[in-house]
Design a protein around this motif. Structure first.
Motif, PDB file in Angstrom:
ATOM      1  N   PRO A 156       0.845  -1.189   0.000  1.00  0.00           N
ATOM      2  CA  PRO A 156       0.000   0.000   0.000  1.00  0.00           C
ATOM      3  C   PRO A 156       0.885   1.245   0.000  1.00  0.00           C
ATOM      4  N   ASP A 157       0.415   2.291  -0.585  1.00  0.00           N
ATOM      5  CA  ASP A 157       1.124   3.563  -0.509  1.00  0.00           C
ATOM      6  C   ASP A 157       1.107   4.001   0.944  1.00  0.00           C
ATOM      7  N   ALA A 158       2.293   4.143   1.529  1.00  0.00           N
ATOM      8  CA  ALA A 158       2.372   4.456   2.961  1.00  0.00           C
ATOM      9  C   ALA A 158       1.609   5.734   3.286  1.00  0.00           C
ATOM     10  N   ALA A 159       1.681   6.728   2.402  1.00  0.00           N
ATOM     11  CA  ALA A 159       1.009   7.995   2.663  1.00  0.00           C
ATOM     12  C   ALA A 159      -0.504   7.807   2.754  1.00  0.00           C
ATOM     13  N   ALA A 160      -1.011   6.844   1.996  1.00  0.00           N
ATOM     14  CA  ALA A 160      -2.450   6.595   2.001  1.00  0.00           C
ATOM     15  C   ALA A 160      -2.916   6.074   3.354  1.00  0.00           C
ATOM     16  N   ALA A 161      -1.993   5.494   4.108  1.00  0.00           N
ATOM     17  CA  ALA A 161      -2.351   4.938   5.407  1.00  0.00           C
ATOM     18  C   ALA A 161      -2.404   6.018   6.483  1.00  0.00           C
ATOM     19  N   ALA A 162      -1.818   7.182   6.204  1.00  0.00           N
ATOM     20  CA  ALA A 162      -1.816   8.250   7.191  1.00  0.00           C
ATOM     21  C   ALA A 162      -3.225   8.841   7.304  1.00  0.00           C
ATOM     22  N   VAL A 163      -3.635   9.147   8.540  1.00  0.00           N
ATOM     23  CA  VAL A 163      -4.986   9.678   8.739  1.00  0.00           C
ATOM     24  C   VAL A 163      -5.004  11.188   8.555  1.00  0.00           C
ATOM     25  N   ASP A 164      -6.199  11.725   8.355  1.00  0.00           N
ATOM     26  CA  ASP A 164      -6.360  13.174   8.260  1.00  0.00           C
ATOM     27  C   ASP A 164      -6.489  13.724   9.672  1.00  0.00           C
ATOM     28  N   LEU A 165      -5.554  14.558  10.072  1.00  0.00           N
ATOM     29  CA  LEU A 165      -5.574  15.128  11.419  1.00  0.00           C
ATOM     30  C   LEU A 165      -5.785  16.629  11.316  1.00  0.00           C
ATOM     31  N   PRO A 166      -6.959  17.110  11.722  1.00  0.00           N
ATOM     32  CA  PRO A 166      -7.177  18.559  11.678  1.00  0.00           C
ATOM     33  C   PRO A 166      -6.117  19.283  12.521  1.00  0.00           C
ATOM     34  N   GLY A 167      -5.564  20.341  11.983  1.00  0.00           N
ATOM     35  CA  GLY A 167      -4.538  21.088  12.712  1.00  0.00           C
ATOM     36  C   GLY A 167      -3.130  20.608  12.443  1.00  0.00           C
ATOM     37  N   TYR A 168      -3.010  19.585  11.601  1.00  0.00           N
ATOM     38  CA  TYR A 168      -1.693  19.041  11.269  1.00  0.00           C
ATOM     39  C   TYR A 168      -1.598  18.808   9.771  1.00  0.00           C
ATOM     40  N   ALA A 219       2.699   6.422  15.549  1.00  0.00           N
ATOM     41  CA  ALA A 219       2.982   5.000  15.289  1.00  0.00           C
ATOM     42  C   ALA A 219       1.681   4.308  14.903  1.00  0.00           C
ATOM     43  N   SER A 220       1.703   3.602  13.786  1.00  0.00           N
ATOM     44  CA  SER A 220       0.508   2.884  13.320  1.00  0.00           C
ATOM     45  C   SER A 220       0.503   1.465  13.896  1.00  0.00           C
ATOM     46  N   ASP A 221      -0.538   0.715  13.589  1.00  0.00           N
ATOM     47  CA  ASP A 221      -0.608  -0.696  13.993  1.00  0.00           C
ATOM     48  C   ASP A 221      -0.087  -1.619  12.886  1.00  0.00           C
ATOM     49  N   ASP A 250       0.391  15.224  24.726  1.00  0.00           N
ATOM     50  CA  ASP A 250      -0.939  15.822  24.552  1.00  0.00           C
ATOM     51  C   ASP A 250      -1.169  15.969  23.044  1.00  0.00           C
ATOM     52  N   VAL A 251      -1.896  15.019  22.481  1.00  0.00           N
ATOM     53  CA  VAL A 251      -2.027  14.904  21.021  1.00  0.00           C
ATOM     54  C   VAL A 251      -3.505  14.730  20.652  1.00  0.00           C
ATOM     55  N   PRO A 252      -3.861  14.870  19.372  1.00  0.00           N
ATOM     56  CA  PRO A 252      -5.274  14.707  18.992  1.00  0.00           C
ATOM     57  C   PRO A 252      -5.848  13.353  19.432  1.00  0.00           C
ATOM     58  N   ALA A 253      -7.126  13.356  19.827  1.00  0.00           N
ATOM     59  CA  ALA A 253      -7.781  12.147  20.356  1.00  0.00           C
ATOM     60  C   ALA A 253      -7.667  10.958  19.399  1.00  0.00           C
ATOM     61  N   GLN A 254      -7.721  11.242  18.093  1.00  0.00           N
ATOM     62  CA  GLN A 254      -7.626  10.176  17.070  1.00  0.00           C
ATOM     63  C   GLN A 254      -6.365   9.336  17.187  1.00  0.00           C
ATOM     64  N   VAL A 255      -5.288   9.948  17.695  1.00  0.00           N
ATOM     65  CA  VAL A 255      -4.005   9.248  17.766  1.00  0.00           C
ATOM     66  C   VAL A 255      -3.486   9.170  19.205  1.00  0.00           C
ATOM     67  N   THR A 303       8.660  -2.809  31.449  1.00  0.00           N
ATOM     68  CA  THR A 303       8.329  -1.615  32.253  1.00  0.00           C
ATOM     69  C   THR A 303       7.787  -1.968  33.630  1.00  0.00           C
ATOM     70  N   GLY A 304       7.294  -3.189  33.800  1.00  0.00           N
ATOM     71  CA  GLY A 304       6.623  -3.550  35.055  1.00  0.00           C
ATOM     72  C   GLY A 304       5.255  -2.894  35.175  1.00  0.00           C
ATOM     73  N   ARG A 305       4.816  -2.228  34.095  1.00  0.00           N
ATOM     74  CA  ARG A 305       3.496  -1.579  34.096  1.00  0.00           C
ATOM     75  C   ARG A 305       2.489  -2.450  33.363  1.00  0.00           C
ATOM     76  N   THR A 306       1.211  -2.202  33.614  1.00  0.00           N
ATOM     77  CA  THR A 306       0.146  -2.888  32.867  1.00  0.00           C
ATOM     78  C   THR A 306      -0.217  -2.038  31.668  1.00  0.00           C
ATOM     79  N   PHE A 307      -0.272  -2.647  30.471  1.00  0.00           N
ATOM     80  CA  PHE A 307      -0.686  -1.871  29.306  1.00  0.00           C
ATOM     81  C   PHE A 307      -2.199  -1.670  29.331  1.00  0.00           C
ATOM     82  N   VAL A 308      -2.605  -0.420  29.218  1.00  0.00           N
ATOM     83  CA  VAL A 308      -4.024  -0.116  29.188  1.00  0.00           C
ATOM     84  C   VAL A 308      -4.355   0.454  27.810  1.00  0.00           C
ATOM     85  N   ALA A 309      -5.177  -0.260  27.059  1.00  0.00           N
ATOM     86  CA  ALA A 309      -5.547   0.200  25.724  1.00  0.00           C
ATOM     87  C   ALA A 309      -6.427   1.448  25.848  1.00  0.00           C
ATOM     88  N   GLY A 310      -6.204   2.404  24.895  1.00  0.00           N
ATOM     89  CA  GLY A 310      -6.999   3.622  24.887  1.00  0.00           C
ATOM     90  C   GLY A 310      -8.423   3.233  24.528  1.00  0.00           C
TER      91      GLY A 310
END
Ligand code: PZK
Length: 306
Positions: A6-18, A48-50, A93-98, A299-306
């Protein structure tokens, strides 16, 4: 670049303000826009994408939470390395989408070098060693095999290849020519110390870090650690309890994916040049669990998914 990718750029999301600036295989870069709507020249948003890369393909099946796990792991490592080297992080402190998988960073003048350190011998380093007993100009002891631990981490810089091409080993003299003696020496020293520190911490948690790639940028007079650091995407993580020099070590994170892809079950022929098929849910779930396990063990931390 393989045409089925896939075109890597196509995978990038539209982020208002960026404004989208650039996409790598699995991450995307944006510039925050100022009040006038112009891209700021002093900051970037690193997302970072998935997406997961295996056998040089970006798989069509994303690994849920991978981007967030790796971003949180990098942030944790930046803290662990703080006394060694300043880093580029400005804010989470970043947009909610990411949220959770993006970091606002200082925009730096990046060194035109992939700074690689190796603590164990494998991959391209092993092939160089087998040719003449040296890796990146460093003479190593005789008798080392795939997976051997090196007496100490060595610096094996490489060129930054365009997306889809492979990085090439870069002689240290070329690093000096590109960035000057002082910066080259500092980058070498920091890269090997980052891997040594990483392994001191990881060993106690059952993970070996065979090698790692870091990127530095310059801000004024300061060499600053950028990009991601000591993640499974930038490093080879091995399960310590399975370490056995003499053959290819299992990968901590991608073992299930690779095993399934090369098994008859996938119906895929690595040599065909065709894109790999989608991953079955079980492989996907087990792989996600390995990323979370690496994060939680280190890390010894628990990962908490957003
Ligand atoms: C920067 N990359 C690699 C990463 C991509 C490409 N702090 C910084 N300042 C200036 N440039 C960069 C960074 C960082 N980090 C990093 N390229 C430029 C990269 C992620 C996605 F498409």
């Amino acid at each position: 670049m393989t045409s089925s990718q896939p075109d890597a750029a196509a995978a990038a999301v539209d982020l208002p303000g960026y404004a989208h600036v650039h996409s790598g295989k699995v991450r995307d870069l944006y510039a925050p826009l100022d009040a006038a709507g112009a891209p700021r020249d002093d900051q970037l948003l690193l997302v970072a994408s998935d997406r997961l890369s295996a056998f040089d393909f970006i798989l069509e099946t994303p690994i849920p939470d991978k981007g967030a796990v790796l971003t949180q792991l990098s942030l944790w490592w930046f803290e662990q390395l703080h006394d060694l080297v300043p880093n580029h992080v400005v804010s989470t402190d970043v947009p909610a989408q990411v949220a959770g998988r993006a970091v606002l960073v200082r925009r730096l003048e990046m060194l035109p070098v992939e700074c690689v350190a190796r603590a164990y011998l494998t991959g391209g380093g092993l092939r160089e060693y087998q040719a003449d007993g040296h890796v990146s100009g460093v003479r190593l002891p005789d008798g080392l095999v795939d997976g051997s631990r090196l007496p100490e981490p060595i610096f094996t810089p490489s060129t930054k290849a365009p997306v889809g091409e492979h990085d090439q080993p870069m002689p240290y003299a070329d690093v000096v020519a590109a960035v000057g003696e002082r910066t080259a020496q500092r980058a070498k020293d920091l890269t090997t110390r980052i891997l040594a520190r990483g392994n001191e911490i990881a060993a106690a948690r059952g993970i070996l870090i065979a090698d790692t790639k870091v990127e530095f940028g310059i801000d004024g007079d300061e060499l600053v650690l950028a990009d991601e650091v000591l993640t499974p995407d930038s490093s080879r993580f091995w399960p310590a309890d399975q370490w056995e020099p003499g053959h290819t070590q299992p990968s901590f994170d991608k073992e299930y994916v690779r095993e399934w892809l090369i098994s008859p079950a996938s119906g895929w022929d690595k040599a065909s040049g065709q894109a790999p098929p989608p991953l079955p849910d079980e492989v996907l779930e087990r792989t996600r669990a390995k990323y979370v396990e690496a994060y939680e063990r280190l890390t010894g931390r628990t990962f908490v998914a957003g």
